[in-house]
Design a protein around this motif. Structure first.
Motif, PDB file in Angstrom:
ATOM      1  N   ALA A 126       0.822  -1.157  -0.097  1.00 10.91           N
ATOM      2  CA  ALA A 126      -0.026   0.138  -0.123  1.00 10.91           C
ATOM      3  C   ALA A 126       0.663   1.239  -0.106  1.00 10.91           C
ATOM      4  O   ALA A 126       0.338   2.348  -0.786  1.00 10.91           O
ATOM      5  CB  ALA A 126      -0.959  -0.015   1.398  1.00 10.91           C
ATOM      6  N   ASP A 127       1.960   1.093   0.621  1.00 13.84           N
ATOM      7  CA  ASP A 127       2.923   2.340   0.794  1.00 13.84           C
ATOM      8  C   ASP A 127       4.099   2.502  -0.414  1.00 13.84           C
ATOM      9  O   ASP A 127       4.860   3.320  -0.281  1.00 13.84           O
ATOM     10  CB  ASP A 127       3.627   2.621   2.246  1.00 13.84           C
ATOM     11  N   PHE A 128       3.710   1.672  -1.588  1.00 11.84           N
ATOM     12  CA  PHE A 128       4.679   1.525  -2.615  1.00 11.84           C
ATOM     13  C   PHE A 128       4.979   3.179  -3.179  1.00 11.84           C
ATOM     14  O   PHE A 128       6.446   3.582  -3.111  1.00 11.84           O
ATOM     15  CB  PHE A 128       4.258   0.811  -3.847  1.00 11.84           C
ATOM     16  N   MET A 167      -0.065   2.883  -9.715  1.00 11.11           N
ATOM     17  CA  MET A 167       0.654   3.561 -11.147  1.00 11.11           C
ATOM     18  C   MET A 167       0.560   5.083 -11.096  1.00 11.11           C
ATOM     19  O   MET A 167       1.425   5.586 -11.546  1.00 11.11           O
ATOM     20  CB  MET A 167       0.286   2.930 -11.997  1.00 11.11           C
ATOM     21  N   HIS A 168      -0.845   5.660 -11.125  1.00  6.94           N
ATOM     22  CA  HIS A 168      -1.112   7.109 -11.168  1.00  6.94           C
ATOM     23  C   HIS A 168      -0.200   7.741 -10.015  1.00  6.94           C
ATOM     24  O   HIS A 168       0.404   8.678 -10.433  1.00  6.94           O
ATOM     25  CB  HIS A 168      -2.518   7.083 -11.023  1.00  6.94           C
ATOM     26  N   ALA A 169      -0.198   7.176  -9.130  1.00  2.06           N
ATOM     27  CA  ALA A 169       0.443   7.987  -7.904  1.00  2.06           C
ATOM     28  C   ALA A 169       2.173   8.202  -8.287  1.00  2.06           C
ATOM     29  O   ALA A 169       2.735   9.178  -8.180  1.00  2.06           O
ATOM     30  CB  ALA A 169       0.406   7.312  -6.522  1.00  2.06           C
ATOM     31  N   CYS A 170       2.535   7.019  -8.792  1.00  3.04           N
ATOM     32  CA  CYS A 170       4.127   6.954  -9.057  1.00  3.04           C
ATOM     33  C   CYS A 170       4.092   7.990 -10.312  1.00  3.04           C
ATOM     34  O   CYS A 170       5.086   8.600 -10.558  1.00  3.04           O
ATOM     35  CB  CYS A 170       4.429   5.581  -9.471  1.00  3.04           C
ATOM     36  N   VAL A 175       7.998   9.025 -12.496  1.00  2.00           N
ATOM     37  CA  VAL A 175       8.015   7.738 -12.784  1.00  2.00           C
ATOM     38  C   VAL A 175       7.324   7.340 -14.138  1.00  2.00           C
ATOM     39  O   VAL A 175       6.096   7.221 -13.995  1.00  2.00           O
ATOM     40  CB  VAL A 175       8.280   6.873 -11.845  1.00  2.00           C
ATOM     41  N   GLN A 176       7.839   6.489 -14.968  1.00  2.00           N
ATOM     42  CA  GLN A 176       7.031   5.962 -15.902  1.00  2.00           C
ATOM     43  C   GLN A 176       7.243   4.534 -15.851  1.00  2.00           C
ATOM     44  O   GLN A 176       7.952   3.947 -15.237  1.00  2.00           O
ATOM     45  CB  GLN A 176       7.932   6.066 -17.569  1.00  2.00           C
ATOM     46  N   PHE A 177       6.136   3.965 -16.559  1.00  2.00           N
ATOM     47  CA  PHE A 177       5.891   2.381 -16.565  1.00  2.00           C
ATOM     48  C   PHE A 177       6.123   1.625 -17.726  1.00  2.00           C
ATOM     49  O   PHE A 177       5.577   2.058 -18.859  1.00  2.00           O
ATOM     50  CB  PHE A 177       4.582   2.062 -16.094  1.00  2.00           C
ATOM     51  N   ALA A 178       6.543   0.464 -17.826  1.00  2.00           N
ATOM     52  CA  ALA A 178       6.375  -0.429 -18.918  1.00  2.00           C
ATOM     53  C   ALA A 178       5.822  -1.748 -18.604  1.00  2.00           C
ATOM     54  O   ALA A 178       5.922  -2.184 -17.535  1.00  2.00           O
ATOM     55  CB  ALA A 178       7.838  -0.755 -19.520  1.00  2.00           C
ATOM     56  N   PHE A 195      -4.678   1.486 -17.925  1.00  2.00           N
ATOM     57  CA  PHE A 195      -3.305   1.389 -17.396  1.00  2.00           C
ATOM     58  C   PHE A 195      -2.399   2.493 -17.867  1.00  2.00           C
ATOM     59  O   PHE A 195      -2.163   2.715 -18.965  1.00  2.00           O
ATOM     60  CB  PHE A 195      -2.462   0.068 -17.982  1.00  2.00           C
ATOM     61  N   PRO A 196      -1.808   3.276 -16.912  1.00  2.00           N
ATOM     62  CA  PRO A 196      -0.790   4.515 -17.211  1.00  2.00           C
ATOM     63  C   PRO A 196       0.651   3.915 -17.483  1.00  2.00           C
ATOM     64  O   PRO A 196       1.392   4.179 -16.889  1.00  2.00           O
ATOM     65  CB  PRO A 196      -1.079   5.347 -15.852  1.00  2.00           C
TER      66      PRO A 196
END
Ligand code: C2E
Ligand code: MG
Ligand code: MG
Ligand code: MG
Length: 292
Positions: A126-128, A167-170, A175-178, A195-196
């Motif tokens: 939860a705290d990621f 993912m939205h919070a990151c 920060v980006q995601f793949a 998915f962001p």
């Protein structure tokens, strides 16, 4: 007496289970020790644009410099800490090490986006986002946009709504995601749309086999088509030969990673490769091997 008998029965019937629990415990403790003693390291594999040849980033891949067993690949030790809190500690070590490498390269004029692989268990804490923010704040001179998180398409499916929030919070941190190993899971188009994640990584099994197997080629083309339709970047993994590169380019996938371009390397060798390589040389080598 009954209690005694129960205990004995437990021991008689669960010797195998006891042994397995003991082995798992020992493996976990050995990895904890390895982390404390600095036995892990990251290797970096370049991601290139096949058309122009420029290096667009690097993927950080963990290795264990085991004092007795030599350099160990992640498949040999990561399964031991599956779903264990230690995989969070190891994941944070990976993020911190990658950030410190980004900073070290920037200091010598190399500005690269580095991606790290994030375990599903870690991502689903939860705290990621808060802990990621804390790790980033230790590197005020590194832009969060230089960090990319690779998550398995399959892992994103467990608690979809929570993962999307994370993912939205990151993303708000920069920060980006793949989505890694894309094509091996079952993402519906609706989820993909929600998915962001900026990047889809075509799983190497499809890339490897697409030259012989028309179904794999269809999947590769399908992922490229999806990426285009949803305005995402697409990168192919497992590009081992010139023929792979040519088919990918023909089908509109310019970004690639694979042994044919370069293997994962320690940071110092990566820098050496980066400053001495030319994609021309890579293509020439490929052409020569194709002629043989
Ligand atoms: P992945 O993220 O899909 O990484 C790609 C894997 O394919 C890497 O294996 C890489 O060395 C290998 N590879 C790259 N190009 C080629 C090629 O042309 N041909 C072939 N046959 N293989 C290629 P590696 O380093 O053994 O990592 C395996 C998996 O372990 C990774 O798959 C990733 O899921 C996981 N992993 C690696 N590092 C980390 C980490 O720091 N944290 C976590 N949670 N997982 C990691
Ligand atoms: Mg990956
Ligand atoms: Mg992959
Ligand atoms: Mg994989």
């Amino acid at each position: 007496i009954a209690k005694q008998a129960g205990k004995n029965r437990y021991h008689v019937f669960d010797v195998g289970r006891d042994a397995a629990v003991k082995v798992r415990f020992e493996n976990i403790e050995r990895i904890r020790l390895a982390l404390d003693q600095g036995e892990f390291c990251l290797h970096y594999q370049p991601k290139v644009n096949l058309r122009g040849g420029e290096v667009v980033g690097a993927e950080a891949l963990i290795r264990w410099r085991h004092p007795e067993q030599g350099l160990l690949a992640p498949a040999l030790f990561l399964p031991h800490i599956d779903n264990h809190p230690l995989c969070v500690a190891l994941g944070e070590w990976v993020v911190t090490t990658a950030l410190s490498q980004i900073r070290a390269w920037a200091a010598v004029g190399v500005h690269l986006t580095v991606s790290v692989n994030i375990d599903a268990f870690h991502l689903q804490q939860a705290d990621f986002p808060a802990r990621l923010a804390a790790l980033l704040s230790a590197f005020p001179d590194v832009s969060p946009t230089a960090l990319e998180l690779e998550i398995l398409e399959t892992s994103a499916l467990q608690d979809m709504a929570a993962v999307i929030d994370t993912m939205h919070a990151c993303r708000r941190l920069g920060v980006q995601f793949a989505l890694d190993d894309f094509g091996t899971g079952f993402s519906s188009l609706t989820y993909l749309r929600r998915f962001p994640a900026e990047i889809l990584k075509i799983d190497q099994s499809f890339v490897r086999d697409m030259l012989e197997d028309p179904d794999d080629l269809t999947i590769v083309k399908g992922v490229i088509g999806l990426a285009t339709a949803f305005k995402r970047l697409v990168i192919a993994e497992g590009v081992e030969t010139l023929a792979h590169a040519e088919v990918l380019l023909e089908n509109g996938c310019e970004l690639a990673q694979g042994y044919g371009i370069a293997r994962p390397m320690p940071a110092d060798r990566f820098y050496e490769w980066l400053t001495t390589r030319s994609l021309d040389a890579v293509w020439t080598a490929w052409l020569n091997s194709a002629k043989q």
